[in-house]
Design an enzyme around this catalytic site. Structure first.
Site, PDB file in Angstrom:
ATOM      1  N   GLU A 162       0.942  -1.297  -0.055  1.00 41.73           N
ATOM      2  CA  GLU A 162       0.071   0.104  -0.061  1.00 41.73           C
ATOM      3  C   GLU A 162       0.792   1.155  -0.163  1.00 41.73           C
ATOM      4  O   GLU A 162       0.658   2.208   1.018  1.00 41.73           O
ATOM      5  CB  GLU A 162      -0.964  -0.097   1.333  1.00 41.73           C
ATOM      6  CG  GLU A 162      -1.818  -1.277   1.093  1.00 41.73           C
ATOM      7  CD  GLU A 162      -2.686  -1.345   2.527  1.00 41.73           C
ATOM      8  OE1 GLU A 162      -2.616  -0.639   3.318  1.00 41.73           O
ATOM      9  OE2 GLU A 162      -3.304  -2.178   2.800  1.00 41.73           O
ATOM     10  N   ASN A 175       2.061  -5.249  -3.065  1.00 41.75           N
ATOM     11  CA  ASN A 175       0.422  -5.526  -2.713  1.00 41.75           C
ATOM     12  C   ASN A 175      -0.237  -4.092  -2.443  1.00 41.75           C
ATOM     13  O   ASN A 175       0.341  -3.469  -1.823  1.00 41.75           O
ATOM     14  CB  ASN A 175       0.627  -6.350  -1.572  1.00 41.75           C
ATOM     15  CG  ASN A 175      -0.787  -7.068  -1.042  1.00 41.75           C
ATOM     16  OD1 ASN A 175      -1.309  -7.625  -1.733  1.00 41.75           O
ATOM     17  ND2 ASN A 175      -1.193  -6.915   0.205  1.00 41.75           N
ATOM     18  N   HIS A 179     -10.649  -6.387  -1.292  1.00 38.50           N
ATOM     19  CA  HIS A 179     -11.522  -6.233  -0.345  1.00 38.50           C
ATOM     20  C   HIS A 179     -12.800  -5.331  -0.595  1.00 38.50           C
ATOM     21  O   HIS A 179     -12.543  -3.977  -1.146  1.00 38.50           O
ATOM     22  CB  HIS A 179     -10.892  -5.246   0.887  1.00 38.50           C
ATOM     23  CG  HIS A 179      -9.787  -5.863   1.796  1.00 38.50           C
ATOM     24  ND1 HIS A 179     -10.043  -6.991   2.467  1.00 38.50           N
ATOM     25  CD2 HIS A 179      -8.648  -5.756   1.744  1.00 38.50           C
ATOM     26  CE1 HIS A 179      -8.664  -7.286   3.045  1.00 38.50           C
ATOM     27  NE2 HIS A 179      -8.004  -6.418   2.524  1.00 38.50           N
ATOM     28  N   GLU A 237      -6.188 -10.737  -0.593  1.00 37.22           N
ATOM     29  CA  GLU A 237      -6.905 -10.510   0.615  1.00 37.22           C
ATOM     30  C   GLU A 237      -8.544 -10.224   0.628  1.00 37.22           C
ATOM     31  O   GLU A 237      -9.156  -9.727   1.013  1.00 37.22           O
ATOM     32  CB  GLU A 237      -6.401  -9.294   1.226  1.00 37.22           C
ATOM     33  CG  GLU A 237      -5.064  -8.982   1.808  1.00 37.22           C
ATOM     34  CD  GLU A 237      -4.753  -7.799   1.931  1.00 37.22           C
ATOM     35  OE1 GLU A 237      -5.271  -7.050   2.787  1.00 37.22           O
ATOM     36  OE2 GLU A 237      -3.326  -7.740   1.994  1.00 37.22           O
ATOM     37  N   ASP A 264     -12.438 -10.387   0.379  1.00 36.66           N
ATOM     38  CA  ASP A 264     -13.682 -10.621   1.245  1.00 36.66           C
ATOM     39  C   ASP A 264     -14.658  -9.696   0.592  1.00 36.66           C
ATOM     40  O   ASP A 264     -14.442  -8.869  -0.223  1.00 36.66           O
ATOM     41  CB  ASP A 264     -13.437 -10.276   2.692  1.00 36.66           C
ATOM     42  CG  ASP A 264     -12.604  -9.049   2.983  1.00 36.66           C
ATOM     43  OD1 ASP A 264     -12.437  -8.134   2.177  1.00 36.66           O
ATOM     44  OD2 ASP A 264     -11.842  -9.204   4.136  1.00 36.66           O
TER      45      ASP A 264
HETATM   46  O1  9MR Z   1      -6.680  -7.680   9.270  1.00 37.74           O
HETATM   47  C1  9MR Z   1      -5.561  -7.162   9.468  1.00 37.74           C
HETATM   48  C2  9MR Z   1      -5.679  -6.590  11.202  1.00 37.74           C
HETATM   49  O2  9MR Z   1      -5.990  -7.697  12.023  1.00 37.74           O
HETATM   50  C3  9MR Z   1      -4.741  -5.601  11.629  1.00 37.74           C
HETATM   51  O3  9MR Z   1      -5.021  -5.094  12.804  1.00 37.74           O
HETATM   52  C4  9MR Z   1      -4.517  -4.560  10.590  1.00 37.74           C
HETATM   53  C5  9MR Z   1      -3.321  -3.623  10.870  1.00 37.74           C
HETATM   54  O4  9MR Z   1      -2.338  -4.332  11.014  1.00 37.74           O
HETATM   55  O5  9MR Z   1      -4.437  -5.008   9.252  1.00 37.74           O
HETATM   56  C6  9MR Z   1      -5.285  -5.842   9.077  1.00 37.74           C
HETATM   57  O6  9MR Z   1      -4.884  -6.503   7.646  1.00 37.74           O
HETATM   58  C7  9MR Z   1      -4.744  -5.381   6.484  1.00 37.74           C
HETATM   59  C8  9MR Z   1      -3.500  -6.081   5.880  1.00 37.74           C
HETATM   60  O7  9MR Z   1      -2.408  -6.077   6.421  1.00 37.74           O
HETATM   61  C9  9MR Z   1      -3.019  -5.062   4.618  1.00 37.74           C
HETATM   62  N1  9MR Z   1      -4.315  -4.598   3.779  1.00 37.74           N
HETATM   63  C10 9MR Z   1      -5.583  -4.373   4.568  1.00 37.74           C
HETATM   64  C11 9MR Z   1      -5.835  -5.281   5.618  1.00 37.74           C
HETATM   65  C12 9MR Z   1      -7.164  -4.953   6.460  1.00 37.74           C
HETATM   66  O8  9MR Z   1      -7.136  -3.649   7.006  1.00 37.74           O
END
Ligand code: 9MR
Length: 361
Positions: free
Chosen positions: A154, A204, A240, A269, A271
């Site tokens: 990101e 990513n 997402h 990722e 959903d």
């Molecule tokens: O699902 C993840 C959540 O448990 C964490 O608190 C958060 C911060 O680290 O990250 C979430 O996963 C993210 C992923 O690492 C990057 N893309 C977006 C995902 C959803 O927020």
């Protein structure tokens, strides 16, 4: 017939096997995906590995796993001079035991960094050393175990501009005067490649699945990296879907332009969020079929392009998913299995895609 203890066990096993066969005569998701040469994955949270239904579903249905949080800086690096691989190793060992591939996530992100790093007032030169050291250490630790890394996560915003971060511009890692502004990304890929030359290296991002300014910026960077020999192997598309169905044609075109550069695509990722009540129950029963159609379309798009090699959901079952807390519990039920680990219409829809979609070229 006399039923001994041993025979009783046989009967139970045969009965259990028969039941599983009648529920899923065509095989599990990972069996079908395996036949198509597709990796089917789930993000894994170490806290739930003690729950039998979670681990059973994960090992039975998926052939790939990715730590949801355990490989992020804040998890791995509690202090400047210490690494804690405990949780990440637990997930990697589980995956290896169950013959699942492991994706690593991630080596550089603007978020989920430890306080000592964010508030350390490090100079550009110090940040360079820290990043190089981190990447060498982590990718080195998992050499031969993590087959693909989200090296950078990101880095661009929705307008295609690089986000402010300690790595880019606040103050940013040290860089030669004549370098591009994506230098910090390039450097991360070069360091990751040096640490594990066999690993596939991915950039990513989210909301860059369709053709838009965000994905245009990623494409421009990918083209530049491929032209100059920066070791980039693929693009991760998070997918997402929290606000309705995407534009499928646009996604297919974006995948095509990236794979035409020789890059792989991993859906990393996925959903598909639905409106839910306070207990997390789906509000409109028809939504489950709508959700299934979204999953099926994306699976079909992926299968139709041989460069799209993995499809992963951001979690195993609806019981645990980031969508709930991210939407103040107004949305949820976004995955393939419900809160009781029962397969949803979306599960069947992906299977149908695996069974019926023609092979991509
Ligand atoms: O699902 C993840 C959540 O448990 C964490 O608190 C958060 C911060 O680290 O990250 C979430 O996963 C993210 C992923 O690492 C990057 N893309 C977006 C995902 C959803 O927020």
């Amino acid at each position: 017939m006399r039923v001994t203890g041993k025979c009783l066990l046989c009967i139970v096993l045969v009965a259990g096997f028969g039941a599983a066969q009648s529920v899923r005569p065509e095989g599990t998701l990972r069996q079908l995906a395996g036949r198509r040469g597709l990796l089917i994955g789930a993000a894994v949270n170490v806290h739930y590995l003690s729950e039998a239904a979670y681990t059973r579903t994960l090992a039975r249905e998926f052939n790939m796993a990715e730590p949801e949080d355990a490989m992020k800086w804040a998890a791995l690096r509690p202090c400047e001079n210490c690494f804690d691989f405990t949780d990440a190793d637990t997930i990697v060992n589980f995956a290896r035991l169950h013959d699942m591939k492991v994706r690593g996530h991630n080596l550089l992100w603007h978020s989920y960094n430890p306080d000592w790093l964010m508030q350390g007032h490090f100079t550009s030169k110090q940040l360079s050393h820290l990043l190089q050291d981190h990447i060498s250490h982590v990718a080195g630790h998992y050499r031969g175990k993590v087959f693909a890394w989200d090296v950078v996560n990101e880095a661009f915003d929705e307008n295609g501009k690089l986000r402010n971060s300690i790595w880019y511009n606040q103050p940013g890692i040290s860089r030669p005067l004549e370098s591009q502004n994506t230098f910090f990304i390039e450097q991360a890929f070069r360091w990751a490649h040096a640490a594990d030359p066999q690993a596939l290296l991915f950039y990513n991002d989210s909301e860059a699945e369709e053709i838009n300014p965000h994905s245009d910026a990623i494409y421009a960077m990918a083209l530049d990296f491929k032209t100059r020999g920066v070791p980039l192997d693929g693009i991760g598309m998070q997918m997402h879907f929290l606000r309705g169905a995407p534009n499928y044609d646009s996604i297919a075109k974006n995948i095509k332009r990236l794979t035409s550069l020789g890059l792989q695509i991993h859906i990393t990722e996925m959903d598909v969020a639905l409106p839910v009540d306070a207990a997390g129950r789906v509000l409109h029963v028809n939504d489950l079929q709508w959700q299934a159609n979204v999953y099926r379309h994306i699976a079909e798009i992926c299968l139709a392009n041989s460069g799209c090699t993995a499809l992963q959901t951001w979690g195993v079952a609806d019981k645990y998913s980031w969508v709930g807390w991210a939407t103040h519990h107004t949305k949820g039920a976004a995955l393939l299995f419900d809160k009781n680990y029962q397969p949803k219409p979306a599960y069947k829809a992906i299977k149908n895609a695996l069974l019926h979609t023609a092979y991509g070229h």
